[in-house]
Enzyme design. Structure first.
Site, PDB file in Angstrom:
ATOM      1  CB  THR A 296      77.514 -32.514 -24.872  1.00  0.00           C
ATOM      2  OG1 THR A 296      79.252 -32.506 -25.125  1.00  0.00           O
ATOM      3  CG2 THR A 296      77.517 -33.440 -23.967  1.00  0.00           C
TER       4      THR A 296
ATOM      5  CB  VAL B 178      81.421 -24.589 -21.752  1.00  0.00           C
ATOM      6  CG1 VAL B 178      81.083 -24.967 -21.928  1.00  0.00           C
ATOM      7  CG2 VAL B 178      82.044 -23.001 -20.893  1.00  0.00           C
TER       8      VAL B 178
ATOM      9  CE1 TYR C  11      82.149 -25.137 -28.889  1.00  0.00           C
ATOM     10  CE2 TYR C  11      79.640 -25.453 -29.000  1.00  0.00           C
ATOM     11  CZ  TYR C  11      81.480 -26.334 -28.839  1.00  0.00           C
ATOM     12  OH  TYR C  11      81.278 -26.652 -28.775  1.00  0.00           O
TER      13      TYR C  11
ATOM     14  CE  LYS D  45      81.816 -25.341 -25.311  1.00  0.00           C
ATOM     15  NZ  LYS D  45      80.988 -26.561 -25.195  1.00  0.00           N
TER      16      LYS D  45
END
Length: 294
Positions: A48, A204, A136, A164
């Protein structure tokens, strides 16, 4: 289960000015906005944050700027992984030196390594510094999942403290939590509540930019044994969860911030700014989710 980075973290955008240089005042303002909406941490230099388009030096300065803006009161988790291990290790060392409290390390993407290569990559990252690592797992972007057996082995590493999860497979994640005990953070806003129900410790988020205080309320309700209120908030926020990802998340998150009078700014290629039709639809989605626009 302990939440090593707190419960509410948002993966922050990197605001760019019209000339596509970083809006440093905007970085500071966004960090304070997140701090004021109930966050425990901020993840920078991730998807992001358009990390593929920012230089190593820009990444370092983003970490330092966010830490200064929040007065060291929030955990700063820095994205420090790409699809080449030696450069990823160098990014990890730079992030640690810049003051990151944690490293968010994504599965190597594009080259689709086997699980033995994925495990070796994460171990190299975890060995590179003393900063704790959040794995992640987002196979929709990377092309390959971190398989449950791999996660369970990696969870034994002293520096790998969290996962995550953006796999979109609640059943698989349920088994990972049961088998490994690794603290899991939801990495997909629409699955925040479902993942809490199987043992996740927090989020998250991307939508934390726009509805951070509501996500804080959802978390607090869940952990105060008020599941009915958590479900009510989840359902009220469904238009935001869906609307933010009608196209690439950074594009519409920046658009939403601009509509809220906050510094979203432009995106760098290969992303492109939202179209008029996309902006119109986003306004409707945000309004339906209770977000006030300027």
């Amino acid at each position: 289960m302990q939440a090593p980075f707190g419960r509410l973290i948002t993966a922050m955008v990197t605001p760019f000015k019209d000339d596509l240089m970083i809006d440093w005042a905007g970085v500071e303002k966004l960090a304070v906005h997140l701090q004021n909406s109930g966050h425990d941490g901020i993840a920078v230099n991730g998807t992001t944050g358009e990390a593929p388009t920012t230089s190593d030096q820009e990444k370092i300065e983003i970490i330092k700027t966010v830490r200064k803006a929040t007065g060291g009161k929030l955990k700063i988790i820095a994205g420090a992984g790409n699809n080449e291990t030696s450069h990823s290790v160098e990014q990890a060392k730079l992030a640690a030196a810049a003051g990151a409290d944690g490293l968010l390390v994504v599965t190597p993407y594009y080259n689709k390594p086997p699980q033995v290569g994925i495990e070796a990559h994460f171990r190299a990252m975890a060995d590179a510094t003393d900063v704790p690592v959040m794995l992640y797992d987002i196979p929709g972007r990377t092309g390959v999942p971190i398989e449950p057996d791999t996660i369970c082995r990696l969870a034994e590493h002293k520096n790998i403290v969290a996962l995550k999860d953006a796999k979109g497979d609640v059943a698989s994640t349920s088994w990972v939590i049961k088998r490994s005990g690794i603290p899991v953070y939801s990495g997909d806003d629409i699955l925040n509540l479902p993942l809490l129900s199987v043992g996740a410790v927090g989020f998250v988020s991307v939508c934390g930019h726009t509805v951070g205080s509501r996500l804080r309320e959802m978390l607090d309700s869940w952990f105060a044994n008020k599941p009915e209120l958590a479900l009510k908030i989840h359902q009220e926020l469904l238009p935001v969860f869906t609307g933010t990802f009608r196209t690439q998340g950074a594009i519409l998150t920046k658009t939403a911030l601009n509509l809220m009078g906050l510094p979203g700014g432009k995106v760098r290629l290969p992303l492109v700014d939202a179209t008029a039709a996309q902006i119109s639809q986003l306004k409707e989605d945000l309004s339906n989710g209770g977000v006030k626009l300027t």
